[in-house]
Design an enzyme around this catalytic site. Structure first.
Site, PDB file in Angstrom:
ATOM      1  N   THR A  38       7.122   7.131  11.741  1.00 40.13           N
ATOM      2  CA  THR A  38       8.154   4.919  10.961  1.00 40.13           C
ATOM      3  C   THR A  38       9.457   5.751  10.117  1.00 40.13           C
ATOM      4  OG1 THR A  38       7.106   6.177   8.504  1.00 40.13           O
ATOM      5  CG2 THR A  38       5.969   4.564   9.714  1.00 40.13           C
ATOM      6  N   HIS A  69      -5.346   6.493  13.295  1.00 35.61           N
ATOM      7  CA  HIS A  69      -3.819   7.454  13.341  1.00 35.61           C
ATOM      8  C   HIS A  69      -3.225   8.358  14.207  1.00 35.61           C
ATOM      9  CE1 HIS A  69      -2.150   5.393   9.579  1.00 35.61           C
ATOM     10  NE2 HIS A  69      -2.913   5.410   9.106  1.00 35.61           N
ATOM     11  N   LYS A 104      10.733  15.370  11.367  1.00 35.85           N
ATOM     12  CA  LYS A 104       9.707  15.026  11.768  1.00 35.85           C
ATOM     13  C   LYS A 104       8.522  16.363  11.542  1.00 35.85           C
ATOM     14  CE  LYS A 104      10.703  12.958  15.099  1.00 35.85           C
ATOM     15  NZ  LYS A 104       9.991  11.262  14.656  1.00 35.85           N
ATOM     16  N   ARG A 105       7.287  16.226  11.639  1.00 34.45           N
ATOM     17  CA  ARG A 105       6.716  17.366  10.947  1.00 34.45           C
ATOM     18  C   ARG A 105       6.871  17.859  12.538  1.00 34.45           C
ATOM     19  NH1 ARG A 105       1.943  16.088  12.137  1.00 34.45           N
ATOM     20  NH2 ARG A 105       2.623  13.414  11.872  1.00 34.45           N
ATOM     21  N   LYS A 161       5.730  16.674  19.521  1.00 40.13           N
ATOM     22  CA  LYS A 161       7.370  14.978  18.984  1.00 40.13           C
ATOM     23  C   LYS A 161       8.126  16.249  19.670  1.00 40.13           C
ATOM     24  CE  LYS A 161       5.367  14.101  14.272  1.00 40.13           C
ATOM     25  NZ  LYS A 161       5.211  12.854  14.060  1.00 40.13           N
ATOM     26  N   LYS A 203      13.210   3.224  10.092  1.00 41.12           N
ATOM     27  CA  LYS A 203      13.751   4.157   8.907  1.00 41.12           C
ATOM     28  C   LYS A 203      15.701   4.482   9.485  1.00 41.12           C
ATOM     29  CE  LYS A 203       9.899   6.099   6.467  1.00 41.12           C
ATOM     30  NZ  LYS A 203       9.301   7.169   6.255  1.00 41.12           N
TER      31      LYS A 203
END
Length: 756
Positions: free
Chosen positions: A589, A290, A481-482, A487, A593
């Site tokens: 993910t 992952h 997101k985290r 990111k 969405k």
């Protein structure tokens, strides 16, 4: 508590007189008599002075415990404030305090799990002796299928000490020692380590990983050995068909200990030979990777292994010996390859590489998006894929449309069903039928209307929660997101400052209004991520309170971002930010969405964004920035952040504002660590992509001013999102890895008679 002002008040706080309720004399007498008669079983006529002291001691203990309980109730019941003064803070979330009505304890299947001790090699086999025992109590939660009358079971495990009290310690009055073992054991399942992208080699974490693995494997083997007629007795002793009946998917490296644990059970307990046990183990396990971030890959110190799980270390050593013997045969004299592929890393402190253990002990290895799977095959685990390329596969992640459309966005789900029927909920690929309605004026108006209603609902909630007036005609620009450097929430924050500066420089110039929402949580020990949150909240404070800005730009950091909040935010989003550095996001993910719910994506060619662009057409996403090969070339050349800073005036202005304390006037040096990282240690190249990011944002603004064209692209995205269903993902796992053919069976309801 107020500070005591006198010596008498200070004494009162540390004496019995300061305890709640003890000044009530009648209550004191009642408790004293109760303990004398019922606890000590003594009558006043025969009680000794010692008995009176014991009864009084029981009363004091009662009030101490009562006060402690009230303290705990206050601690857990106060409203959680996830952001305080702009900083993320963590507070306890005792979510099982009132129990869970959906779960059922199954104490009849309690299992022992062993730690520590040492190993004895005897003529009868290997013995693990003097080990500490923790009991694993199973709790079952039903997981119903969608309209098929099937209910599966999710089994979780709770740790409990084999004895609540050591009576010897209790009887001599050592209450703390009496409950010490219980607390140590139950800590295993009491606290969750939340650090997804930073490996911390803590003993409790290794205990947690082994506890769940050991309990689950014992339970799997118990069910395998039991007869198919429901008998709980162990009746099957042949394991030849084990891997045909059991498939275990290792979800990243956290459950990697399942490999040596199954070997221990088969070899030490079931007395199988090593070769047979290894063949069963390899055909049972498959591994899903992952992340490719090196700091997230688990590497456990050998010293910790030796202390906590001595037998498992022996088994890993033997697996590694046989593995390296095979590599020597294939590549004689290649010592560097042996070092790279070993399960045991010996540079500095000896460590066990859990990813290598997963690869060696599994029959299949997969990534979770095409680009991610290619990276792990061609770069991260290239040595392993060179030997066995067929082992490496791709299984692109997916999301469930039942929750992420039908439940969270019922108006859009119903609108789609009107056009193409309701079967798409079980076969999401049917969404492609919506392509026929891209130019349908009525459908365009209906989709836009649903989005506007969802935006109005979210705006109402945000205004109530944050006391910020939201312009519902603005672009709802969402980045949730985290919080992590890769990111790149930081790049989004820099763009917010650019927008702020542009409005300030020319307030009368036409500006496409935006409401920027950033949400997510930083790992508790991740200083940089927490500092990024503080920067975002500081920028938001300045922007939201500047009268010149008005409703043209608002910034909200969504506190305590979670599934229930996502169900409100995602249906209302216009623009989804998926801006990680190319080659760092495994899949994502959230991007799926947002796409399913009619948000357009601004993003890099990273993770599942690549496949989203393939499905919808790259021109229907706002793609920007370096690609994977560009990042690699820049790494070879050498990334110089200062060049971008000096050559891009708007970037320079933003950085200088942060450095000068514009957003932290009371602490001008507050964000020094962020700037130091951006200039000297930025692995994720924020400055390199920033100009491309700004130019692409201008394309967003331009398209948003044409609502019809915007909505047409929204419809194209929804129609192209059918691939990203978890139904498709699980079907691929079942067919390609587990060797099971999925069947769309519907079990008859109980009211219908069974076939004779």
């Amino acid at each position: 508590m107020a500070k005591p002002t006198s010596d008498s008040e200070k004494k009162k706080q540390i004496t019995v007189r300061g305890l709640d309720g003890l000044e009530n004399v009648s209550g004191l007498k009642l408790g004293f008599n109760r303990h004398l008669h019922f606890t000590l079983v003594k009558d006043r006529n025969v009680a000794t002075t010692r008995d009176y002291y014991f009864a009084l001691a029981h009363i004091v203990r009662d009030h101490l415990v009562g006060r402690w309980i009230r303290t705990q109730q206050y601690y857990y019941e106060k409203n959680p404030k996830k952001i305080k003064d702009g900083w993320q803070v963590e507070e306890a979330d005792d979510w099982l305090r009132h129990g869970n009505p959906w779960e059922k304890a199954r104490p009849e299947y309690v299992l022992p799990v062993y730690f520590y001790g040492h190993i004895m090699h005897t003529k009868d086999g290997v013995k693990w002796i003097d080990a500490e025992v923790v009991l694993a109590i199973p709790y079952d939660t039903p997981v119903p299928g969608y309209l098929n009358n099937t209910v599966n079971t999710m089994r979780l495990w709770s740790a409990k000490a084999p004895n609540d009290f050591h009576l010897h310690h209790f009887n001599v009055g050592d209450y703390i020692q009496a409950v010490l073992d219980r607390n140590v054991a139950e800590n295993i399942s009491r606290v969750l380590y939340p650090n997804d992208n930073f490996f911390e080699g803590k003993e409790l974490r290794l205990k947690q990983e082994y506890f769940v693995v050991a309990a689950s494997l014992q339970d799997i083997i118990r069910r395998f050995k039991a007869s198919k007629f429901g008998c709980q007795d162990n009746v099957r002793i042949c394991f030849d068909s084990f891997s045909d009946k059991v498939a275990i998917q290792l979800n990243d490296t956290h459950p990697a200990l399942a490999i040596p644990e199954l070997m221990r059970i088969l070899v030490d307990i079931e007395k199988l030979g090593w070769d047979q046990a290894w063949d069963i183990t390899k055909h049972t396990f498959a591994y899903t990777n992952h992340t490719i971030l090196p700091e997230a890959l688990e590497r456990w110190p050998v010293d910790l292994f030796e202390k906590l799980l001595p037998r498992h270390l022996e088994i890993i050593y033997e697996i590694n010996r046989r593995h390296l013997d095979n590599i020597k045969t294939l590549f004689p004299g290649d010592d560097q390859r042996l070092r790279r592929m070993s399960l045991v890393e010996e540079d500095g402190e000896k460590k066990i590489n859990m990813a290598h253990l997963c690869i060696v002990g599994s029959h299949a290895v997969n990534g979770v998006a095409k680009i991610h799977s290619k990276i792990i095959k061609d770069q991260v685990f290239k040595d392993f894929s060179d030997i066995d390329p067929v082992k490496f596969q791709n299984k692109t992640n997916g999301i469930t449309p039942r929750r992420w459309l039908l439940l969270c966005n019922p108006a859009l789900a119903a609108l789609i069903a009107e056009k193409i029927g309701g079967d798409y909920i079980k076969e999401l690929s049917q969404l492609q039928k919506l392509h026929a309605f891209v130019n349908n004026d009525q459908f365009i108006r209906d989709v836009a209307s649903v989005k506007q209603e969802n935006k109005a609902k979210l705006a109402y909630m945000l205004e109530k929660e944050y006391r910020i007036r939201i312009n519902v005609t603005s672009i709802f620009d969402v980045h949730v997101k985290r919080i992590h450097e890769y990111k790149r929430q930081l790049m989004n924050c820099l763009y917010i400052i650019v927008m702020y500066n542009r409005i300030r420089n020319d307030p009368n110039k036409k500006f496409v209004p935006r409401t920027v929402m950033i949400g997510g949580k930083a790992a508790p020990g991740y200083h940089m991520a927490k500092l990024i949150i503080k920067l975002i909240t500081s920028v938001a404070h300045v922007v939201n309170n500047d009268p010149i800005i008005g409703d043209k730009l608002k910034v909200i950091f969504l506190e305590n971002y979670r599934v229930s909040l996502a169900e409100k935010v995602i249906p209302a989003t216009d623009l989804s930010q998926q801006i990680s550095t190319a080659g760092t996001e495994a899949s994502g993910t959230g991007n799926m969405k947002f796409m399913l719910n009619g948000a357009l994506t601004i993003g890099t060619m990273d993770g599942a964004n690549v496949e989203m662009a393939e499905e919808a057409g790259e021109n229907n996403l706002f793609i920007f920035g370096l690609k994977v090969q560009d990042v690699a070339e820049l790494d070879k050349k050498g990334y110089n952040a200062t060049e971008y800073y000096e050559n891009f005036p708007e970037l320079k202005q933003v950085v200088d504002q942060i450095a000068g304390g514009f957003f932290s006037p009371k602490q001008p040096e507050l964000f020094r660590d962020i700037l130091n990282m951006l200039f000297h240690h930025d692995r994720f190249k924020v400055f390199a992509d920033f100009e491309s990011y700004l130019k692409t944002q201008e394309k967003v603004n331009q398209l948003y001013q044409n609502p019809v064209e915007w909505t047409k692209i929204v419809i194209k995205n929804i129609a192209s999102s059918g691939k990203f269903s978890s139904d498709r993902t699980i079907t691929e796992y079942a067919r390609d890895i587990w060797g099971v053919e999925p069947k769309a069976l519907k079990i008859p309801p109980p009211i219908e008679p069974k076939d004779s």
